[in-house]
Design a protein around this motif. Sequence first.
Motif, PDB file in Angstrom:
ATOM      1  N   PHE A 118       0.770   5.655   1.132  1.00 30.29           N
ATOM      2  CA  PHE A 118       0.029   6.692   1.842  1.00 30.29           C
ATOM      3  C   PHE A 118       0.833   7.979   1.839  1.00 30.29           C
ATOM      4  CE2 PHE A 118       2.864   4.953   4.971  1.00 30.29           C
ATOM      5  CZ  PHE A 118       3.205   6.021   5.787  1.00 30.29           C
TER       6      PHE A 118
ATOM      7  N   TYR B  50       0.857  -1.181   0.000  1.00 32.41           N
ATOM      8  CA  TYR B  50       0.000   0.000   0.000  1.00 32.41           C
ATOM      9  C   TYR B  50       0.897   1.236   0.000  1.00 32.41           C
ATOM     10  CZ  TYR B  50       1.035   0.528   5.003  1.00 32.41           C
ATOM     11  OH  TYR B  50       1.661   0.700   6.212  1.00 32.41           O
TER      12      TYR B  50
ATOM     13  N   THR C  51      -3.720   9.938   4.080  1.00 35.05           N
ATOM     14  CA  THR C  51      -4.560   9.500   2.972  1.00 35.05           C
ATOM     15  C   THR C  51      -4.006   8.188   2.436  1.00 35.05           C
ATOM     16  OG1 THR C  51      -5.212  11.733   2.320  1.00 35.05           O
ATOM     17  CG2 THR C  51      -5.381  10.012   0.648  1.00 35.05           C
ATOM     18  N   LEU C  52      -4.861   7.180   2.359  1.00 37.34           N
ATOM     19  CA  LEU C  52      -4.474   5.902   1.768  1.00 37.34           C
ATOM     20  C   LEU C  52      -4.575   6.045   0.254  1.00 37.34           C
ATOM     21  CD1 LEU C  52      -3.701   2.918   2.102  1.00 37.34           C
ATOM     22  CD2 LEU C  52      -6.138   2.381   2.301  1.00 37.34           C
TER      23      LEU C  52
ATOM     24  N   SER D 159      -7.632   8.656   7.668  1.00 37.92           N
ATOM     25  CA  SER D 159      -7.853  10.098   7.820  1.00 37.92           C
ATOM     26  C   SER D 159      -7.857  10.524   9.282  1.00 37.92           C
ATOM     27  CB  SER D 159      -9.175  10.492   7.158  1.00 37.92           C
ATOM     28  OG  SER D 159     -10.279   9.866   7.812  1.00 37.92           O
TER      29      SER D 159
ATOM     30  N   GLN E 194      -9.632  -0.444   0.184  1.00 35.39           N
ATOM     31  CA  GLN E 194      -9.162   0.941   0.207  1.00 35.39           C
ATOM     32  C   GLN E 194     -10.276   1.896   0.632  1.00 35.39           C
ATOM     33  OE1 GLN E 194      -7.310   2.194  -3.442  1.00 35.39           O
ATOM     34  NE2 GLN E 194      -7.070   4.303  -2.788  1.00 35.39           N
ATOM     35  N   GLN E 195     -11.483   1.648   0.127  1.00 34.21           N
ATOM     36  CA  GLN E 195     -12.617   2.483   0.527  1.00 34.21           C
ATOM     37  C   GLN E 195     -12.935   2.315   2.011  1.00 34.21           C
ATOM     38  OE1 GLN E 195     -15.760   1.290  -2.109  1.00 34.21           O
ATOM     39  NE2 GLN E 195     -14.775   2.127  -3.944  1.00 34.21           N
TER      40      GLN E 195
ATOM     41  N   SER F 136      -1.720  14.156   4.539  1.00 33.88           N
ATOM     42  CA  SER F 136      -2.626  15.113   3.907  1.00 33.88           C
ATOM     43  C   SER F 136      -3.078  16.213   4.859  1.00 33.88           C
ATOM     44  CB  SER F 136      -3.853  14.380   3.349  1.00 33.88           C
ATOM     45  OG  SER F 136      -4.497  13.631   4.375  1.00 33.88           O
TER      46      SER F 136
ATOM     47  N   SER G 208      -3.124   4.117  -2.293  1.00 31.11           N
ATOM     48  CA  SER G 208      -3.349   2.870  -3.033  1.00 31.11           C
ATOM     49  C   SER G 208      -3.261   1.690  -2.080  1.00 31.11           C
ATOM     50  CB  SER G 208      -2.336   2.710  -4.168  1.00 31.11           C
ATOM     51  OG  SER G 208      -1.015   2.608  -3.648  1.00 31.11           O
TER      52      SER G 208
ATOM     53  N   ALA H 217     -10.138   4.067   4.251  1.00 25.84           N
ATOM     54  CA  ALA H 217      -9.849   5.489   4.035  1.00 25.84           C
ATOM     55  C   ALA H 217     -10.160   6.330   5.270  1.00 25.84           C
ATOM     56  CB  ALA H 217     -10.635   5.998   2.825  1.00 25.84           C
ATOM     57  N   ASP H 218     -11.301   6.086   5.893  1.00 25.60           N
ATOM     58  CA  ASP H 218     -11.681   6.873   7.076  1.00 25.60           C
ATOM     59  C   ASP H 218     -10.742   6.624   8.249  1.00 25.60           C
ATOM     60  OD1 ASP H 218     -13.782   7.908   5.642  1.00 25.60           O
ATOM     61  OD2 ASP H 218     -15.249   6.485   6.418  1.00 25.60           O
TER      62      ASP H 218
END
Length: 370
Positions: free
Chosen positions: A134, A132, A209-210, A204, A196-197, A137, A212, A200-201
């Motif tokens: 990151f 992965y 930010t992830l 954050s 990944q979806q 952000s 990939s 993501a939270d």
Amino acid sequence: MGILNFIKSQFIEVIEWVDDSEDTMVYRFPVQGKEIKMGAKLTVRESQTAVFINEGKAADVFGPGLYTLSTENLPVLTKLRSWPYGCNSPFKAEVYFFNAKQFTDQKWGTENPIMLRDAEFGMLRLRAYGIYSFKVSDPLNYMKQVSGTSGLAETQGITGQLKRLIVSGLTDLLGELRIPALDLAANYDEISEKAQQKLADKFSEFGLTLVSFYVENISLPQEVEAMLDKRTAVNMFGNVQQYAQFQAADSIKDAAKNPGGLAGAGVGLGAGAAMGSVFTQAFAQPQQQGSVCPHCGAQTPAGSKFCPVCGKQAQPTGGKCVKCGAAIAAKAKFCPECGAPQAAEIFCKNCGAKLESGAKFCPACGNKVE
């Protein structure tokens, strides 16, 4: 060195950071105790963000560019300080540079097997791994949640937490998707996208930010893989008999490679005879099972109508089943087809006349036999 030169050397006039590493996320500038001169130059390069901290509070955030530290460029910091000594007065403040680039090729994997329920194999223990990437952000949030006042923060300080977060989220996702174990390899892209979806939270919350996420492999236990290999071999040969013949021939070939042939493999005379019997059974064509003569008890070949010992009919019929009409042996108490009990005498329920075995209507009154 005079006192004025010493004081001048303590005032920092150029603020910048050149990253020579691959895994540094946060760098604090300057060295503790030095002061930044009003009017100093701040250089923030691409993929960098600079955060000014004054008296423990975030004063200003700067993106890529060249800045002159003055009251025009430091509106928040100007409000925090009274500047009683003029525009050239030095001030003590910490500058944190955040690396905003992607940190790629970060590896994740399951230290312990994931327990899942599969419709075909039951309970399974799966292992998975992948990579992965990151990036930072939200610098202020990352500072509050992770790095704090550390003068140097590297990826290894957060990747351990991220790996555990990934394994937890992926375990929950696989349980929700309920993909059969044999179909997992065909759904790596879909699993990666949904993971990944889902994650993501969680990223954050740390100001990250992830970018990939990829699943490289999900492996089955060795026991299940061995069973699948045998099943594949049986399917290739067509049936179990042919597979047994192949195994027997393969074992002979392996034994012949040993010094002294079969004897060198530790096979003695008696054991060799037993092995030969096993091989004979393996290569023998399957025989159809015969039957037992109801008169003398001798074994009769399959399909024989008469006993080869007593000469009587091997499977004499005594009539038909009272329920399904199938042919049954003499004095049979139950039908071999439907299992219905066979009564010695059957009578019509309407007139009471005696009925023949298998009769569908009463010969006396014509009533239908039920």
